[in-house]
Design a protein around this motif. Structure first.
Motif, PDB file in Angstrom:
ATOM      1  N   ALA A   1       0.844 -16.084  38.157  1.00  0.00           N
ATOM      2  CA  ALA A   1       1.618 -15.082  38.896  1.00  0.00           C
ATOM      3  C   ALA A   1       2.681 -15.761  39.763  1.00  0.00           C
ATOM      4  O   ALA A   1       3.827 -15.308  39.829  1.00  0.00           O
ATOM      5  CB  ALA A   1       0.671 -14.237  39.748  1.00  0.00           C
ATOM      6  N   ILE A   2       2.296 -16.846  40.410  1.00  0.00           N
ATOM      7  CA  ILE A   2       3.261 -17.553  41.261  1.00  0.00           C
ATOM      8  C   ILE A   2       4.398 -18.108  40.410  1.00  0.00           C
ATOM      9  O   ILE A   2       5.577 -18.001  40.765  1.00  0.00           O
ATOM     10  CB  ILE A   2       2.562 -18.682  42.037  1.00  0.00           C
ATOM     11  CG1 ILE A   2       1.575 -18.065  43.026  1.00  0.00           C
ATOM     12  CG2 ILE A   2       3.590 -19.540  42.774  1.00  0.00           C
ATOM     13  CD1 ILE A   2       0.697 -19.076  43.704  1.00  0.00           C
ATOM     14  N   ILE A   3       4.016 -18.683  39.268  1.00  0.00           N
ATOM     15  CA  ILE A   3       5.059 -19.224  38.399  1.00  0.00           C
ATOM     16  C   ILE A   3       6.006 -18.107  37.985  1.00  0.00           C
ATOM     17  O   ILE A   3       7.225 -18.267  37.976  1.00  0.00           O
ATOM     18  CB  ILE A   3       4.441 -19.926  37.166  1.00  0.00           C
ATOM     19  CG1 ILE A   3       3.672 -21.177  37.615  1.00  0.00           C
ATOM     20  CG2 ILE A   3       5.520 -20.286  36.150  1.00  0.00           C
ATOM     21  CD1 ILE A   3       2.913 -21.871  36.506  1.00  0.00           C
TER      22      ILE A   3
ATOM     23  N   GLY B   1       0.752 -20.662  26.230  1.00  0.00           N
ATOM     24  CA  GLY B   1       2.081 -20.445  25.686  1.00  0.00           C
ATOM     25  C   GLY B   1       2.912 -19.512  26.558  1.00  0.00           C
ATOM     26  O   GLY B   1       4.038 -19.171  26.233  1.00  0.00           O
ATOM     27  N   TRP B   2       2.353 -19.108  27.674  1.00  0.00           N
ATOM     28  CA  TRP B   2       3.067 -18.182  28.569  1.00  0.00           C
ATOM     29  C   TRP B   2       3.895 -18.942  29.593  1.00  0.00           C
ATOM     30  O   TRP B   2       4.767 -18.378  30.248  1.00  0.00           O
ATOM     31  CB  TRP B   2       2.073 -17.282  29.305  1.00  0.00           C
ATOM     32  CG  TRP B   2       1.224 -16.470  28.392  1.00  0.00           C
ATOM     33  CD1 TRP B   2       1.493 -16.178  27.091  1.00  0.00           C
ATOM     34  CD2 TRP B   2      -0.024 -15.859  28.695  1.00  0.00           C
ATOM     35  NE1 TRP B   2       0.488 -15.417  26.567  1.00  0.00           N
ATOM     36  CE2 TRP B   2      -0.463 -15.202  27.531  1.00  0.00           C
ATOM     37  CE3 TRP B   2      -0.821 -15.789  29.830  1.00  0.00           C
ATOM     38  CZ2 TRP B   2      -1.649 -14.495  27.460  1.00  0.00           C
ATOM     39  CZ3 TRP B   2      -2.009 -15.077  29.774  1.00  0.00           C
ATOM     40  CH2 TRP B   2      -2.420 -14.443  28.593  1.00  0.00           C
ATOM     41  N   VAL B   3       3.559 -20.208  29.758  1.00  0.00           N
ATOM     42  CA  VAL B   3       4.238 -21.039  30.750  1.00  0.00           C
ATOM     43  C   VAL B   3       4.794 -22.261  30.032  1.00  0.00           C
ATOM     44  O   VAL B   3       4.194 -22.748  29.091  1.00  0.00           O
ATOM     45  CB  VAL B   3       3.229 -21.449  31.856  1.00  0.00           C
ATOM     46  CG1 VAL B   3       3.762 -22.616  32.668  1.00  0.00           C
ATOM     47  CG2 VAL B   3       2.920 -20.266  32.758  1.00  0.00           C
TER      48      VAL B   3
ATOM     49  N   THR C   1       8.214 -19.186  33.013  1.00  0.00           N
ATOM     50  CA  THR C   1       7.517 -18.414  31.987  1.00  0.00           C
ATOM     51  C   THR C   1       8.325 -18.399  30.694  1.00  0.00           C
ATOM     52  O   THR C   1       9.515 -18.685  30.675  1.00  0.00           O
ATOM     53  CB  THR C   1       7.275 -16.966  32.449  1.00  0.00           C
ATOM     54  OG1 THR C   1       8.531 -16.408  32.820  1.00  0.00           O
ATOM     55  CG2 THR C   1       6.332 -16.908  33.617  1.00  0.00           C
ATOM     56  N   THR C   2       7.644 -18.035  29.625  1.00  0.00           N
ATOM     57  CA  THR C   2       8.261 -18.018  28.301  1.00  0.00           C
ATOM     58  C   THR C   2       8.478 -16.578  27.834  1.00  0.00           C
ATOM     59  O   THR C   2       8.060 -15.630  28.499  1.00  0.00           O
ATOM     60  CB  THR C   2       7.330 -18.705  27.290  1.00  0.00           C
ATOM     61  OG1 THR C   2       6.108 -17.954  27.254  1.00  0.00           O
ATOM     62  CG2 THR C   2       7.046 -20.130  27.696  1.00  0.00           C
TER      63      THR C   2
ATOM     64  N   PRO D   1       9.981 -12.722  45.779  1.00  0.00           N
ATOM     65  CA  PRO D   1      11.247 -13.131  45.152  1.00  0.00           C
ATOM     66  C   PRO D   1      11.567 -12.295  43.921  1.00  0.00           C
ATOM     67  O   PRO D   1      10.675 -11.732  43.292  1.00  0.00           O
ATOM     68  CB  PRO D   1      10.995 -14.592  44.769  1.00  0.00           C
ATOM     69  CG  PRO D   1       9.521 -14.758  44.760  1.00  0.00           C
ATOM     70  CD  PRO D   1       8.950 -13.742  45.690  1.00  0.00           C
ATOM     71  N   VAL D   2      12.829 -12.214  43.632  1.00  0.00           N
ATOM     72  CA  VAL D   2      13.259 -11.562  42.400  1.00  0.00           C
ATOM     73  C   VAL D   2      13.280 -12.652  41.335  1.00  0.00           C
ATOM     74  O   VAL D   2      14.067 -13.583  41.408  1.00  0.00           O
ATOM     75  CB  VAL D   2      14.653 -10.946  42.551  1.00  0.00           C
ATOM     76  CG1 VAL D   2      15.081 -10.317  41.227  1.00  0.00           C
ATOM     77  CG2 VAL D   2      14.634  -9.910  43.655  1.00  0.00           C
ATOM     78  N   PRO D   3      12.347 -12.574  40.376  1.00  0.00           N
ATOM     79  CA  PRO D   3      12.212 -13.689  39.443  1.00  0.00           C
ATOM     80  C   PRO D   3      13.320 -13.732  38.394  1.00  0.00           C
ATOM     81  O   PRO D   3      13.898 -12.704  38.051  1.00  0.00           O
ATOM     82  CB  PRO D   3      10.866 -13.432  38.786  1.00  0.00           C
ATOM     83  CG  PRO D   3      10.630 -11.977  38.922  1.00  0.00           C
ATOM     84  CD  PRO D   3      11.398 -11.488  40.106  1.00  0.00           C
ATOM     85  N   SER D   4      13.546 -14.924  37.914  1.00  0.00           N
ATOM     86  CA  SER D   4      14.502 -15.114  36.817  1.00  0.00           C
ATOM     87  C   SER D   4      13.980 -16.208  35.909  1.00  0.00           C
ATOM     88  O   SER D   4      13.546 -17.254  36.385  1.00  0.00           O
ATOM     89  CB  SER D   4      15.865 -15.516  37.384  1.00  0.00           C
ATOM     90  OG  SER D   4      16.537 -16.332  36.458  1.00  0.00           O
ATOM     91  N   ASP D   5      13.968 -15.937  34.598  1.00  0.00           N
ATOM     92  CA  ASP D   5      13.487 -16.962  33.677  1.00  0.00           C
ATOM     93  C   ASP D   5      14.616 -17.490  32.791  1.00  0.00           C
ATOM     94  O   ASP D   5      14.388 -17.936  31.676  1.00  0.00           O
ATOM     95  CB  ASP D   5      12.331 -16.424  32.824  1.00  0.00           C
ATOM     96  CG  ASP D   5      12.762 -15.222  31.985  1.00  0.00           C
ATOM     97  OD1 ASP D   5      13.918 -14.764  32.139  1.00  0.00           O
ATOM     98  OD2 ASP D   5      11.945 -14.743  31.186  1.00  0.00           O
TER      99      ASP D   5
END
Lengths: 290, 235, 235
Positions: free
Chosen positions: B101-103, B134-136, B153-154, B192-196
């Motif tokens: 979740a943190i990631i 495979g999610w990270v 994350t992936t 935070p507003v996440p961005s991958d």
């Protein structure tokens, strides 16, 4: 031996074969090894070369009874089930001799009982035979062999993971909250306005000369949250007392619980910070003088 | 072929069958000397082995010399076909879930930063498990002392949790609305507003510098655990 | 051969090689269903096995159907040459052998039924010895007063005696014809055939009822091997 069953031929054979003492002894010695009456009956068949396929139960019964009676003559202890079988065979023989018409209606006929016994003997004999045949089959690790060094099919365990979005969010929120509670505890300590801080703030504001302004208005900006309000008001009040003592400001209050008014006495040109620090030092010295 | 060989054809075939069975059933590789004991004198075991090897050459099982003797082995080219993949469904542990979740929210994030948010250290195993899901993935490295690896994350993560994009992760208000976050949060509490975004950020650099990649290529790719992991993903 | 078969020749040979290697590598016999999983859909595994059996027919190692699947075995005629691989076998007592035969030919069979055939009681030890060999197993329970346990033979039994299936028992047809496999009398009515099919018969029920399983689960999950397995999955 007076009641001669139908198959006289075999019976004669039996008479002719009438156990010599030797035969008798062989069977006697073996008695311990018999596994019950059926086993003994089969052994008798074998010893007397009676063909199981054309088995005459009456004939076999005669031999069995004769054998058991012989044993009794020699005063051997005979297990009860052998005697039960002997008694049953006597009964069967008498039934077989009765003309059909005289048989009681409900009871099974003598021939049916005989067929049952014949069946059981044949079945047991067959199972013994099959046991031997099984063991005569080529066997694994005896007559044929498997791969001595099977490499095996390697199994790679591929874990597939499971998690729900809800669980993920709960985990995130949960730990952020937990961590925040820890910080919250520390922050609370910092949230106390020290008198020094209050005095610094106040001095900074008093850089501009103020003519009787209510203190509450001056610090209104810092009055965020209930917790902060108390500590800010308390420390500011303390600071004004200090500053008044130092001759920096004048205080005035018209009555109990009425607004406290403040007025700068020395609106000098010093930078607020220096002013804030210098008086503080003075205060320390002053205290020392007290 | 000589006449002798022809008349001996049948017995030669018998000898081959015996040799074959002996080698097959043996719990260890058999040497020529050992094998010779099983045959009459004058039988050329070495030659029989060669014959047997030729017979098996096109087959899925080969007769190979190994460990001081000869043994049947499955053909090397079939190895991938002899590996079974067994799928076992596992549930993520609480620690792994929290770390994930943190990631997700704080990416790109280093291990130290994760620990900072959690307030507790995380074991290497936890990150390994997450990489295994495979999610990270490892994104790059932070431009900072020690060049720590940054995680993110992936796409698999998105599809696993049914999101179109990472910004679909609920924000502070939504988390509060869902009752997941307490109303009494201190001021300044932020989610935070996440961005991958795959593009490395200004404070990130690639996982391997060009010199490192060059050095690794020389060492041999198989020994590199990072490389191995990416291989696994491809299976 | 059709044209399709000809063009498929190479891939067929590949499939044969894979099949050969799989059967060779497996420590246990492999069933057609199991094997089919390793091939693409539409591959006729049964037909491939037949081909492989033919290839191996003249050789020292045969591909035989045994104990629930197919496996390579040394040719039986070579037994005298392979005596050094013989494993010491515990000899079964006369009683145990007889009981084994009764179970094999009459399965599923209860202890009382075995005793009926033998005309005497059997000691608990006899069944224990047979269960220990792995050739005999508890199948279920007879739907009858007392719910007696039913016994039957295992796949290990088949592979031990080199049988493909229980109908390969020696002289089975003969016994059946003579009505000797019928427990009920008089003979000549319905003749049951022994079956080691894992599916319970109409007059059988599982070894443990659902309540029994539930009671066991309550006793402690760790002690229950089945329960343990499902726990493992969640880790």
């Amino acid at each position: 031996m007076t009641n001669k069953p139908t198959s006289t031929a075999s019976d004669e054979e039996w008479e002719a074969d009438m156990p010599t003492t030797q035969d008798e002894e062989v069977l006697l010695v073996d008695l311990d090894g018999f596994e019950g009456p059926l086993d003994l009956l089969l052994a008798l068949c074998r010893a007397k070369k009676i063909d199981l396929a054309k088995l005459s139960i009456a004939e076999l019964a005669t031999q069995y009874i004769h054998y058991i009676e012989n044993l009794k003559k020699h005063r051997f202890e005979i297990a009860a089930d052998y005697l039960v079988m002997a008694a049953w065979l006597v009964f069967l023989k008498s039934k077989l001799l009765l003309p059909k018409a005289e048989e009681a209606g409900d009871e099974p006929s003598g021939s049916l009982l005989a067929a049952q016994l014949a069946f059981r003997l044949k079945r047991l004999d067959a199972m013994r035979q099959k046991g031997k045949e099984l063991m005569a089959l080529p066997q694994l690790d005896q007559e044929f062999f498997t791969n001595g060094m099977p490499q095996g099919i390697s199994v790679v365990v591929q874990p597939t993971y499971k998690a729900e979005l809800y669980e993920l969010l709960k985990a995130y929120a949960g730990q952020r909250e937990r961590q925040n509670q820890q910080y919250g505890y520390k922050v609370k300590k910092r949230e106390v306005w020290s008198i020094k801080k209050a005095r610094d703030r106040l001095s900074a504001m008093l850089g501009i000369s103020i003519e009787w302004a209510p203190i509450n208005d001056l610090i209104a900006l810092f009055l965020q949250g209930e917790d902060m309000q108390k500590t800010t008001v308390a420390s500011t009040f303390g600071a004004t007392l200090e500053m008044a003592r130092d001759g920096l400001i004048e205080l005035r209050q018209s009555g109990h619980f009425t607004p406290l008014y403040v007025k700068t006495l020395d609106a000098g040109n010093d930078q607020p910070k220096e002013r804030g620090q210098k008086p503080a030092n003075d205060r320390m010295e002053g205290r020392g003088d007290d | 072929m000589t006449d002798a060989a022809k008349t001996g054809h049948e017995s030669e075939n018998d000898a081959l069958r015996v040799l074959e069975a002996l080698l097959f059933a043996s719990p260890q590789p058999l040497g020529i000397k050992e094998l010779a004991l099983e045959f009459e004198e004058g039988v050329d075991v070495a030659q029989l082995i060669e014959q047997l090897q030729q017979i098996y050459q096109p087959r899925g099982v080969h007769l190979v010399e190994t460990g001081g003797g000869f043994a049947f082995r499955t053909a090397v080219d079939l190895a991938p076909m002899l590996t079974k993949y067994k799928k076992v469904q596992k549930k993520l542990s609480k620690v792994a879930l929290e770390t994930l979740a943190i990631i997700a929210y704080h990416q790109p994030v280093t291990r130290a930063e994760i620990e900072d948010v959690r307030g507790v250290q995380i074991s290497k195993g936890t990150l390994d498990v997450l990489l295994e899901t495979g999610w990270v993935k490892m994104r790059g490295r932070r431009r900072a002392p020690g060049r720590p690896i940054t995680y993110g994350t992936t796409e698999l993560f998105l599809s696993q949790f049914g999101m179109a994009r990472i910004s679909d992760l609920p924000g502070l208000g939504e988390l509060k609305g869902a009752g997941l976050l307490d109303g009494a949060l201190p001021p300044g509490f932020e989610v935070p507003v996440p961005s991958d975004d795959d593009a490395l950020r200004a404070d990130e650099e690639p996982l391997f510098s060009e010199e490192e990649l060059a050095a690794e290529a020389e060492l041999g790719a198989e020994e590199d655990p990072l490389r191995y992991k990416s291989d696994e993903d491809e299976i």
